[in-house]
Design an enzyme around this catalytic site. Sequence first.
Site, PDB file in Angstrom:
ATOM      1  N   HIS A   1      15.410   6.906  11.966  1.00 26.87           N
ATOM      2  CA  HIS A   1      16.887   8.168  10.493  1.00 26.87           C
ATOM      3  C   HIS A   1      15.432   9.016  10.024  1.00 26.87           C
ATOM      4  O   HIS A   1      13.888   8.695   9.799  1.00 26.87           O
ATOM      5  CB  HIS A   1      16.886   7.251   9.002  1.00 26.87           C
ATOM      6  N   GLU A  25      24.846   3.600  11.114  1.00 22.52           N
ATOM      7  CA  GLU A  25      25.423   3.034  12.068  1.00 22.52           C
ATOM      8  C   GLU A  25      25.411   1.503  12.259  1.00 22.52           C
ATOM      9  O   GLU A  25      26.665   0.407  12.969  1.00 22.52           O
ATOM     10  CB  GLU A  25      24.756   3.476  12.901  1.00 22.52           C
TER      11      GLU A  25
END
Length: 370
Positions: free
Chosen positions: A254, A310
């Site tokens: 991320h 996700e």
Amino acid sequence: MTKKTQKSAAASGLEGVVAAETVLSQVNGAEGRLIIAGLDLADLVDTYDFEGVLARLWTLAGTPCDRGDVKAALGAARVEAFAAATSLAGRCAGRPIVEGLREGLAALSDEGDLPAHIRLTGAAPVLVASLARTAAGTEPVAPDPTLGHAEDYLRMLHGKAPTDAAIRAMDTYLMTVSDHGMNASTFTARVIASTDAKQVSAIVGGLCALKGPLHGGAPGPVLDMLDAIGTKANAVAWVQGALDRGERLMGFGHRIYRVRDPRADMLGREVTRLGDAVNERAAFALHVEETAKTLLKAHKPDRPLDTNVEFYTALLLEALDIPRDAFTPTFAIGRVAGWTAHVMEQERTGRLIRPSASYIGVVPDGRDAA
Ligand code: ACO
């Protein structure tokens, strides 16, 4: 003519650049803390439903409303959207659902009886459910304006009343992804809003940014990865092979988080609450997750790469029987909350977003670019 070879001083991904002031959400990447609409994620999810989160976000953005107003208005917006959904689904047959959603949202107007942010938020699940059902060879199901947004989405998608556990899981998912700081799609929406282009254009732009696999397009490929790995015994070899080939593991890493994404925990909790039916798949996914984290640590010792939202989005949406092609569109059903609120907040600043670029190209008179 000379070509300047010096590297631009600007970071290529704008990391660290503060592009706006917002009261809508804060992502603390060092601590793994997410505040949405003034509450920590866990408190928000345990106290509100999606309509309640929308009311908080829109009120904070300068459009006061309460949960009851929002629920009624969204019901009306879903009904309004259904009129165009069937022909849209026919027209978009054979194309990815996210492209149909893009077309359906782009066809909406900024003018009308309902405010544009309500029309967009209400339309999203109707369009996605109609597109998914048509793709599966079944008739679209009309919305029920008396239901909550999450429940009606699942009902329209599956053609039957969802279980309480499924409603809760979908509602939690929509709240969890409702807003997330200055992510790529929200930034896109704010840039468009800053030109005074209005909600519909900004939200379509946000969706276009969301659909890429480095942002909201990752959960489908997460399941593709799990399918390709197939068995626990194959996990190490498959993951190491992918890393050796220089591939990125979907659902990990991320831009902001240097620790585990708190949304992954929230969604992981919902997966386990769905019970026995998903336990085997969840145990396999957990094994792959741990394997991936271990091998990523060895692969990039200086760059913490942990699980992002996700990975568990993929597991949760699969457990809720959402078609894989509808994963990113389902993300958009939740994120339209944040996009519309950010558009309102941006519009209130009245300030055009217009950064600069460092020119590194040719200067015709032979001098170096300044
Ligand atoms: N798997 C393997 N290596 C990775 C991964 C990954 N998932 N993520 C980053 N890396 C590596 C990069 O290859 C890079 O290596 P290098 O320095 O040798 O080139 C290094 O780690 C740093 O990566 P960056 O690209 O600089 O990190 P950035 O902050 O730009 O990336 C991103 C963030 C795009 C999410 C990235 O981690 C990624 O591609 N993840 C996989 C896709 C994914 O899961 N997307 C969903 C994100 S969550 C969301 O948007 C809702």
